[in-house]
Design a protein around this motif. Structure first.
Motif, PDB file in Angstrom:
ATOM      1  N   ASP A  19      -6.499 117.870   4.403  1.00 35.48           N
ATOM      2  CA  ASP A  19      -7.509 117.652   5.474  1.00 35.48           C
ATOM      3  C   ASP A  19      -7.348 118.158   6.303  1.00 35.48           C
ATOM      4  N   GLN A  20      -7.648 119.942   7.058  1.00 36.45           N
ATOM      5  CA  GLN A  20      -7.827 120.147   8.281  1.00 36.45           C
ATOM      6  C   GLN A  20      -6.741 119.476   9.740  1.00 36.45           C
ATOM      7  N   ALA A  21      -7.010 117.982   9.853  1.00 34.07           N
ATOM      8  CA  ALA A  21      -6.076 117.567  10.794  1.00 34.07           C
ATOM      9  C   ALA A  21      -4.169 117.968  10.073  1.00 34.07           C
ATOM     10  N   HIS A  22      -4.131 117.591   8.481  1.00 34.68           N
ATOM     11  CA  HIS A  22      -2.557 117.732   7.972  1.00 34.68           C
ATOM     12  C   HIS A  22      -1.788 119.325   8.386  1.00 34.68           C
ATOM     13  N   ALA A  23      -3.352 119.943   7.568  1.00 35.60           N
ATOM     14  CA  ALA A  23      -2.532 120.993   7.672  1.00 35.60           C
ATOM     15  C   ALA A  23      -2.207 122.117   9.348  1.00 35.60           C
ATOM     16  N   ALA A  24      -2.720 121.330  10.170  1.00 35.55           N
ATOM     17  CA  ALA A  24      -3.443 121.637  11.603  1.00 35.55           C
ATOM     18  C   ALA A  24      -1.540 120.712  12.265  1.00 35.55           C
ATOM     19  N   LYS A  25      -1.339 119.882  12.068  1.00 32.27           N
ATOM     20  CA  LYS A  25      -0.011 119.115  12.175  1.00 32.27           C
ATOM     21  C   LYS A  25       0.851 119.813  11.541  1.00 32.27           C
ATOM     22  N   VAL A  26       0.975 120.308  10.161  1.00 32.04           N
ATOM     23  CA  VAL A  26       2.276 121.020   9.671  1.00 32.04           C
ATOM     24  C   VAL A  26       2.408 122.141  10.260  1.00 32.04           C
ATOM     25  N   LEU A  27       1.407 122.730  10.804  1.00 29.41           N
ATOM     26  CA  LEU A  27       1.633 124.493  10.760  1.00 29.41           C
ATOM     27  C   LEU A  27       1.791 124.339  12.465  1.00 29.41           C
ATOM     28  N   LYS A  28       2.043 123.411  13.419  1.00 26.81           N
ATOM     29  CA  LYS A  28       2.152 123.237  14.420  1.00 26.81           C
ATOM     30  C   LYS A  28       3.209 123.235  14.835  1.00 26.81           C
ATOM     31  N   LYS A  29       3.844 121.732  13.504  1.00 21.71           N
ATOM     32  CA  LYS A  29       5.287 121.205  13.462  1.00 21.71           C
ATOM     33  C   LYS A  29       6.271 123.175  13.297  1.00 21.71           C
ATOM     34  N   LEU A  30       5.987 123.435  12.468  1.00 24.76           N
ATOM     35  CA  LEU A  30       6.612 124.956  12.199  1.00 24.76           C
ATOM     36  C   LEU A  30       6.084 126.066  12.621  1.00 24.76           C
ATOM     37  N   TYR A  31       5.924 125.691  13.816  1.00 27.34           N
ATOM     38  CA  TYR A  31       5.873 127.050  15.182  1.00 27.34           C
ATOM     39  C   TYR A  31       5.322 127.624  14.224  1.00 27.34           C
ATOM     40  N   LEU A  32       4.062 127.860  12.737  1.00 31.12           N
ATOM     41  CA  LEU A  32       2.909 128.978  12.784  1.00 31.12           C
ATOM     42  C   LEU A  32       1.829 129.078  13.072  1.00 31.12           C
ATOM     43  N   GLU A  33       1.334 127.974  13.695  1.00 32.58           N
ATOM     44  CA  GLU A  33      -0.473 127.672  13.635  1.00 32.58           C
ATOM     45  C   GLU A  33      -0.617 129.680  14.004  1.00 32.58           C
ATOM     46  N   ASP A  34       0.136 130.235  14.964  1.00 36.30           N
ATOM     47  CA  ASP A  34      -0.503 131.788  15.622  1.00 36.30           C
ATOM     48  C   ASP A  34      -0.068 132.610  13.955  1.00 36.30           C
ATOM     49  N   CYS A  35       0.196 132.058  12.587  1.00 33.23           N
ATOM     50  CA  CYS A  35       0.378 133.222  11.900  1.00 33.23           C
ATOM     51  C   CYS A  35      -0.486 133.037  10.076  1.00 33.23           C
ATOM     52  N   PHE A  36      -1.533 132.462  10.932  1.00 30.27           N
ATOM     53  CA  PHE A  36      -2.612 132.248   9.567  1.00 30.27           C
ATOM     54  C   PHE A  36      -4.220 132.596  10.098  1.00 30.27           C
ATOM     55  N   ASP A  37      -4.707 133.440   9.619  1.00 35.31           N
ATOM     56  CA  ASP A  37      -5.965 133.537  10.323  1.00 35.31           C
ATOM     57  C   ASP A  37      -7.221 132.718   9.707  1.00 35.31           C
ATOM     58  N   THR A  38      -6.653 132.237   8.670  1.00 41.92           N
ATOM     59  CA  THR A  38      -7.661 131.684   8.010  1.00 41.92           C
ATOM     60  C   THR A  38      -7.340 130.041   7.191  1.00 41.92           C
ATOM     61  N   ILE A  39      -7.898 129.078   7.668  1.00 36.34           N
ATOM     62  CA  ILE A  39      -7.608 127.591   6.430  1.00 36.34           C
ATOM     63  C   ILE A  39      -8.286 127.363   5.886  1.00 36.34           C
ATOM     64  N   ILE A  40      -8.248 127.327   4.353  1.00 33.08           N
ATOM     65  CA  ILE A  40      -9.432 126.536   3.543  1.00 33.08           C
ATOM     66  C   ILE A  40      -8.783 124.933   3.128  1.00 33.08           C
ATOM     67  N   CYS A  41      -9.163 124.079   3.735  1.00 34.73           N
ATOM     68  CA  CYS A  41      -8.879 122.820   3.501  1.00 34.73           C
ATOM     69  C   CYS A  41     -10.002 121.935   2.317  1.00 34.73           C
ATOM     70  N   PHE A  42      -9.541 120.876   2.925  1.00 37.94           N
ATOM     71  CA  PHE A  42     -10.398 119.881   1.930  1.00 37.94           C
ATOM     72  C   PHE A  42     -12.024 120.189   2.598  1.00 37.94           C
ATOM     73  N   GLU A  43     -11.861 119.842   4.026  1.00 46.78           N
ATOM     74  CA  GLU A  43     -13.383 120.315   4.624  1.00 46.78           C
ATOM     75  C   GLU A  43     -13.780 120.976   4.099  1.00 46.78           C
ATOM     76  N   THR A  44     -13.247 122.373   4.140  1.00 45.33           N
ATOM     77  CA  THR A  44     -13.978 123.745   3.697  1.00 45.33           C
ATOM     78  C   THR A  44     -14.680 124.009   2.423  1.00 45.33           C
ATOM     79  N   LEU A  45     -14.385 122.736   1.877  1.00 47.78           N
ATOM     80  CA  LEU A  45     -14.951 123.526   0.208  1.00 47.78           C
ATOM     81  C   LEU A  45     -15.712 121.717   0.001  1.00 47.78           C
ATOM     82  N   ASN A  46     -15.650 120.446   1.075  1.00 48.19           N
ATOM     83  CA  ASN A  46     -16.399 119.343   0.879  1.00 48.19           C
ATOM     84  C   ASN A  46     -17.490 119.015   1.790  1.00 48.19           C
ATOM     85  N   PRO A  47     -18.508 118.786   1.173  1.00 49.50           N
ATOM     86  CA  PRO A  47     -19.551 118.033   2.532  1.00 49.50           C
ATOM     87  C   PRO A  47     -18.300 116.495   3.395  1.00 49.50           C
ATOM     88  N   PRO A  48     -18.881 116.495   4.508  1.00 52.09           N
ATOM     89  CA  PRO A  48     -18.753 115.103   4.464  1.00 52.09           C
ATOM     90  C   PRO A  48     -19.095 113.910   3.501  1.00 52.09           C
TER      91      PRO A  48
END
Length: 282
Positions: free
Chosen positions: A122-151
């Motif tokens: 999910d989006q929250a997990h991806a954001a936490k991982v990238l922030k912890k790795l200092y990579l949040e500014d390295c990617f233009d787009t994140i395709i995650c669970f919420e991108t492909l599936n409705p609530p």
């Protein structure tokens, strides 16, 4: 400057890098995947009331047929809220074990192409991982669970009577009964990959794909070559042959990134837990 224009000037045949997230941008040794698997097992026991005696066998069967436990649970009739599932799976992960790697960060930022994350998390997990790795500014787009599936509008309820006995079915198949399809879109299904490419406006003919083990193990997916032969470009080829500005240290670092998925499979197989490596829904 648009990535395609930058790639044209740099004489690069690709304008997008497509990355997996878990066990790719951080190592299996971080313990995040193992802990996530434990959390999912607890969720199945406590909230979905799966019998403990069937738990590991059910996980293995669902992974084999649906490629993620979450998708399989939905397919056989379990009714649960997606946010609740992700919160249980990712809410107590040891993110602190993932250490920033400034070399990888600088390398990614230096590549004149679009960088995209494609994860089943999910989006929250991806954001936490990238922030912890200092990579949040390295990617233009994140395709995650919420991108492909409705609530999800589902809430947990007692629906045990409606659960399809997939273990019993596989022991004694009924030719008049077909396995249900899952309503959850997630890789490595072709539908999920095609949907993700459309949403993110990715041209598969100009995309380099990171070492995504589910794709590789699933055979030729035919999306990255017009002739349908499953052409997959590797990041190292892009760096060495087209850019030529990365020194041996950076080459070694990226090679390590690309090998992490393979290492994860080897470690899981040694412990007879291959089915659980991806049960986290990554």
């Amino acid at each position: 400057m648009e990535s395609k224009e930058m790639c044209t000037k740099a004489n690069i045949g690709y304008d997008c890098l497509l990355f997996d997230l878990d066990d790719t941008l951080y190592p299996l040794s971080s313990g995040i995947t193992a802990e996530c698997c434990k959390n999912i097992l607890e969720y199945m026991l406590e909230k979905l009331e799966v019998e403990e005696s069937n738990l590991l066998e059910l996980c293995t069967v669902l992974y084999k047929h649906y490629r993620t436990i979450m998708a399989g649970l939905k397919a056989i009739g379990y009714n649960f809220n997606y946010d609740d599932f992700h919160s249980s799976a990712h809410g107590r992960l040891p993110y602190e074990t993932s250490k920033p790697d400034l070399v990888i960060s600088q390398l990614l930022l230096s590549l004149p192409v679009r960088k995209v994350i494609f994860t089943n998390g999910d989006q929250a997990h991806a954001a936490k991982v990238l922030k912890k790795l200092y990579l949040e500014d390295c990617f233009d787009t994140i395709i995650c669970f919420e991108t492909l599936n409705p609530p999800s509008s589902s809430s947990r309820e007692d629906n045990s009577a409606n659960i399809f006995d997939i273990i019993g079915y596989l022991l004694k198949p009924d030719p008049n009964v077909d396995l249900s399809k899952t309503s959850i879109l997630c890789k490595p299904s072709i539908e999920a990959i095609e949907h993700a490419l459309r949403i993110a406006n990715i041209d598969p003919q100009r995309t380099v794909v990171d070492l995504l083990v589910p794709y590789q193990r699933g055979g030729k997916i035919g999306l990255f070559d017009g002739a349908g032969v499953g052409k997959i470009g590797f990041i190292m080829e892009l760096i060495i042959n087209n850019i030529g500005k990365v020194d041996i240290v950076m080459d070694s670092v990226m090679a390590g990134v690309l090998n992490r998925k393979a290492a994860a499979l080897e470690a899981a197989a040694a412990k007879e837990m291959e089915a659980l490596v991806f049960c986290a829904g990554f």
